[in-house]
Design a protein around this motif. Structure first.
Motif, PDB file in Angstrom:
ATOM      1  N   HIS A  33     -49.681 -80.855 -33.678  1.00 50.70           N
ATOM      2  CA  HIS A  33     -50.562 -79.863 -33.376  1.00 50.70           C
ATOM      3  C   HIS A  33     -51.900 -79.620 -34.127  1.00 50.70           C
ATOM      4  N   ILE A  34     -52.986 -79.674 -33.576  1.00 51.22           N
ATOM      5  CA  ILE A  34     -54.324 -79.792 -34.344  1.00 51.22           C
ATOM      6  C   ILE A  34     -55.042 -78.493 -33.734  1.00 51.22           C
ATOM      7  N   THR A  35     -56.117 -78.152 -34.659  1.00 46.57           N
ATOM      8  CA  THR A  35     -57.488 -77.354 -34.260  1.00 46.57           C
ATOM      9  C   THR A  35     -58.341 -78.593 -34.113  1.00 46.57           C
ATOM     10  N   LEU A  36     -59.007 -78.281 -32.579  1.00 44.68           N
ATOM     11  CA  LEU A  36     -60.019 -79.065 -32.057  1.00 44.68           C
ATOM     12  C   LEU A  36     -61.326 -78.558 -32.132  1.00 44.68           C
ATOM     13  N   ASP A  37     -62.139 -79.273 -32.878  1.00 46.28           N
ATOM     14  CA  ASP A  37     -63.618 -78.465 -33.045  1.00 46.28           C
ATOM     15  C   ASP A  37     -64.774 -79.353 -31.993  1.00 46.28           C
ATOM     16  N   LEU A  38     -65.284 -78.802 -31.159  1.00 46.38           N
ATOM     17  CA  LEU A  38     -66.335 -79.660 -30.477  1.00 46.38           C
ATOM     18  C   LEU A  38     -67.663 -79.155 -30.834  1.00 46.38           C
ATOM     19  N   THR A  39     -68.554 -80.047 -30.885  1.00 46.36           N
ATOM     20  CA  THR A  39     -70.162 -79.748 -31.215  1.00 46.36           C
ATOM     21  C   THR A  39     -70.948 -80.107 -30.022  1.00 46.36           C
ATOM     22  N   PHE A  40     -71.683 -78.961 -29.848  1.00 44.03           N
ATOM     23  CA  PHE A  40     -72.831 -79.130 -28.870  1.00 44.03           C
ATOM     24  C   PHE A  40     -74.353 -78.996 -29.288  1.00 44.03           C
ATOM     25  N   VAL A  41     -75.102 -79.409 -28.846  1.00 44.15           N
ATOM     26  CA  VAL A  41     -76.372 -79.277 -29.469  1.00 44.15           C
ATOM     27  C   VAL A  41     -77.757 -78.977 -28.095  1.00 44.15           C
ATOM     28  N   PRO A  42     -78.456 -78.071 -28.457  1.00 44.41           N
ATOM     29  CA  PRO A  42     -79.362 -77.619 -27.485  1.00 44.41           C
ATOM     30  C   PRO A  42     -80.294 -78.718 -27.288  1.00 44.41           C
ATOM     31  N   VAL A  43     -80.803 -78.680 -25.755  1.00 42.36           N
ATOM     32  CA  VAL A  43     -81.948 -79.596 -25.238  1.00 42.36           C
ATOM     33  C   VAL A  43     -82.952 -78.683 -24.694  1.00 42.36           C
ATOM     34  N   GLU A  44     -83.959 -79.158 -24.328  1.00 46.03           N
ATOM     35  CA  GLU A  44     -84.824 -78.418 -23.806  1.00 46.03           C
ATOM     36  C   GLU A  44     -84.587 -77.440 -22.674  1.00 46.03           C
ATOM     37  N   GLY A  45     -84.690 -76.144 -22.781  1.00 41.04           N
ATOM     38  CA  GLY A  45     -84.302 -75.144 -21.725  1.00 41.04           C
ATOM     39  C   GLY A  45     -82.929 -74.700 -21.861  1.00 41.04           C
ATOM     40  N   ALA A  46     -82.227 -74.869 -23.166  1.00 35.16           N
ATOM     41  CA  ALA A  46     -81.040 -74.404 -23.767  1.00 35.16           C
ATOM     42  C   ALA A  46     -80.810 -72.994 -23.619  1.00 35.16           C
ATOM     43  N   ASN A  47     -79.840 -72.299 -23.056  1.00 31.49           N
ATOM     44  CA  ASN A  47     -79.572 -70.936 -22.961  1.00 31.49           C
ATOM     45  C   ASN A  47     -78.118 -70.718 -23.621  1.00 31.49           C
ATOM     46  N   PRO A  48     -78.381 -70.393 -24.936  1.00 33.68           N
ATOM     47  CA  PRO A  48     -77.191 -70.231 -25.871  1.00 33.68           C
ATOM     48  C   PRO A  48     -76.377 -69.005 -25.316  1.00 33.68           C
ATOM     49  N   GLY A  49     -76.875 -67.982 -25.017  1.00 41.78           N
ATOM     50  CA  GLY A  49     -76.556 -66.718 -24.524  1.00 41.78           C
ATOM     51  C   GLY A  49     -75.411 -66.887 -23.358  1.00 41.78           C
ATOM     52  N   THR A  50     -75.899 -67.773 -22.303  1.00 42.09           N
ATOM     53  CA  THR A  50     -75.179 -67.813 -21.221  1.00 42.09           C
ATOM     54  C   THR A  50     -73.788 -68.893 -21.326  1.00 42.09           C
ATOM     55  N   PHE A  51     -74.247 -69.817 -22.435  1.00 37.79           N
ATOM     56  CA  PHE A  51     -73.195 -70.936 -22.786  1.00 37.79           C
ATOM     57  C   PHE A  51     -72.219 -70.153 -23.673  1.00 37.79           C
ATOM     58  N   GLU A  52     -72.424 -69.446 -24.687  1.00 37.48           N
ATOM     59  CA  GLU A  52     -71.477 -68.619 -25.312  1.00 37.48           C
ATOM     60  C   GLU A  52     -70.665 -67.569 -24.329  1.00 37.48           C
ATOM     61  N   LYS A  53     -71.402 -67.091 -23.504  1.00 39.17           N
ATOM     62  CA  LYS A  53     -70.907 -65.922 -22.260  1.00 39.17           C
ATOM     63  C   LYS A  53     -69.375 -66.758 -21.760  1.00 39.17           C
ATOM     64  N   VAL A  54     -70.101 -68.026 -21.162  1.00 40.82           N
ATOM     65  CA  VAL A  54     -69.066 -68.839 -20.245  1.00 40.82           C
ATOM     66  C   VAL A  54     -67.713 -69.222 -21.118  1.00 40.82           C
ATOM     67  N   LEU A  55     -68.203 -69.680 -22.266  1.00 41.08           N
ATOM     68  CA  LEU A  55     -67.182 -70.198 -23.214  1.00 41.08           C
ATOM     69  C   LEU A  55     -66.111 -68.934 -23.461  1.00 41.08           C
ATOM     70  N   LYS A  56     -66.612 -67.892 -23.980  1.00 41.25           N
ATOM     71  CA  LYS A  56     -65.743 -66.762 -23.908  1.00 41.25           C
ATOM     72  C   LYS A  56     -64.919 -66.206 -22.810  1.00 41.25           C
TER      73      LYS A  56
END
Length: 110
Positions: A33-56
């Motif tokens: 068992h591990i704790t997986l960390d995934l990283t994503f970087v913004p590109v043009e037109g990134a919408n962090p609020g909607t990305f965080e909301k769908v992840l949640k």
């Protein structure tokens, strides 16, 4: 990067290779068992609020870095290709449609 530009097969093959290599070269038992960390970087037109909301919505915990990158932590999963790929594919799909591209994954060793 938009969803159409994503080479899912290449990413899947890279993940399979990485998991197998780490298991072999570092002696990490399949299924440990591990704790997986995934990283994503913004590109043009990134919408962090909607990305965080769908992840949640799908049960993921996300944190936003100073440069706008978003890290997703997936605790207590077995270290198998299937398990890592399930979360990687799912979160990447969410990211791409919201202006983020995958920037790799890592994990906390068991």
């Amino acid at each position: 990067m938009v969803t159409e530009d994503w080479d899912a097969e290449l990413q899947q093959n890279q993940t399979a290779y990485t998991v197998a290599t780490l298991q072999k070269e570092h002696g990490i038992a399949e299924g440990a068992h591990i704790t997986l960390d995934l990283t994503f970087v913004p590109v043009e037109g990134a919408n962090p609020g909607t990305f965080e909301k769908v992840l949640k919505t799908f049960g993921y915990t996300a944190t936003r870095g100073e440069d706008g990158e978003i890290s997703v932590e997936v605790p207590d999963i077995p270290f198998t290709f299937e398990s890592v790929w399930t979360h990687e594919e799912r979160t990447t799909t969410m990211a791409l449609s919201r202006g983020y591209r995958p920037d790799g994954w890592g994990f906390w060793e068991p």
